[in-house]
Scaffold this motif. Structure first.
Motif, short mmCIF file in Angstrom:
data_model
loop_
_atom_site.label_atom_id
_atom_site.label_comp_id
_atom_site.label_asym_id
_atom_site.label_seq_id
_atom_site.Cartn_x
_atom_site.Cartn_y
_atom_site.Cartn_z
N GLN A 94 -20.81 22.59 30.21
CA GLN A 94 -21.36 21.24 30.04
C GLN A 94 -20.21 20.29 29.75
N GLY A 138 -25.45 14.72 28.05
CA GLY A 138 -25.14 15.60 26.92
C GLY A 138 -23.71 15.51 26.42
N GLU A 172 -20.74 14.72 24.10
CA GLU A 172 -20.73 14.64 22.64
C GLU A 172 -19.67 13.69 22.10
#
Length: 162
Positions: A33, A77, A79
């Motif tokens: 990811q 997603g 971060e």
């Protein structure tokens, strides 16, 4: 997961001024990811480092475009974001950009040439900036009375010299 199977993969997002969407580097494994996006927010710079090949101009990423990019990255997603350029501290709306990042719950850092340490520490003290790196590069900065840096350094805002 990284390609070696360890957690903590980070991938770079290349924002091109003329594109409407970020161009993302595809993870090597389907389980990976995008966690960290590196975003060029300006092409302004007040140094002339002989090793640097970054384009220099008076271009700054507009705040609405930055916010749209953040929303797209957060939806994927991501971060954390790392702001760079040019010299990110020269972006006229840097506090607004950092506020937009923090509002979305993302972590944020930047890479600076350290010519404005007061600004960087003020942003950190205000809770807008979690980390920063000092780009000392591979050679010297042109200018009278400036010794060439010997290596790149990173520092936390709490340890900023001076």
């Amino acid at each position: 997961m990284t390609s070696a199977g360890r957690p903590g993969a980070s991938w770079t997002v290349c924002w091109l001024r003329k594109e409407l969407k970020p161009r993302m580097k595809t993870p090597l494994l389907a389980t990976e990811q995008l966690r960290l996006a590196s975003i060029e927010i300006t092409q302004r710079c007040h140094n002339r480092c002989p090793y640097c090949d970054q384009p220099k101009s008076d271009w700054d990423m507009p705040v609405p475009r930055f916010v749209g990019l953040l929303d797209a990255l957060a939806a994927e997603g991501v971060e954390a974001v790392a702001l760079g350029g040019g010299e990110p501290t020269l972006h006229p709306a840097l506090p607004a950009l950092l506020t937009a990042v923090r509002y979305r719950g993302l972590r944020v850092g930047l890479t600076t040439n350290a010519r404005t340490p007061g600004l960087v520490t003020a942003l950190a003290d205000a809770g807008l900036l979690e980390s920063f790196g000092v780009s000392a590069g591979k050679g010297g900065v042109e200018g009278p009375g400036r010794p060439p840096p010997r290596h790149s350094e990173s520092a936390s805002p709490a340890r900023w010299p001076g």
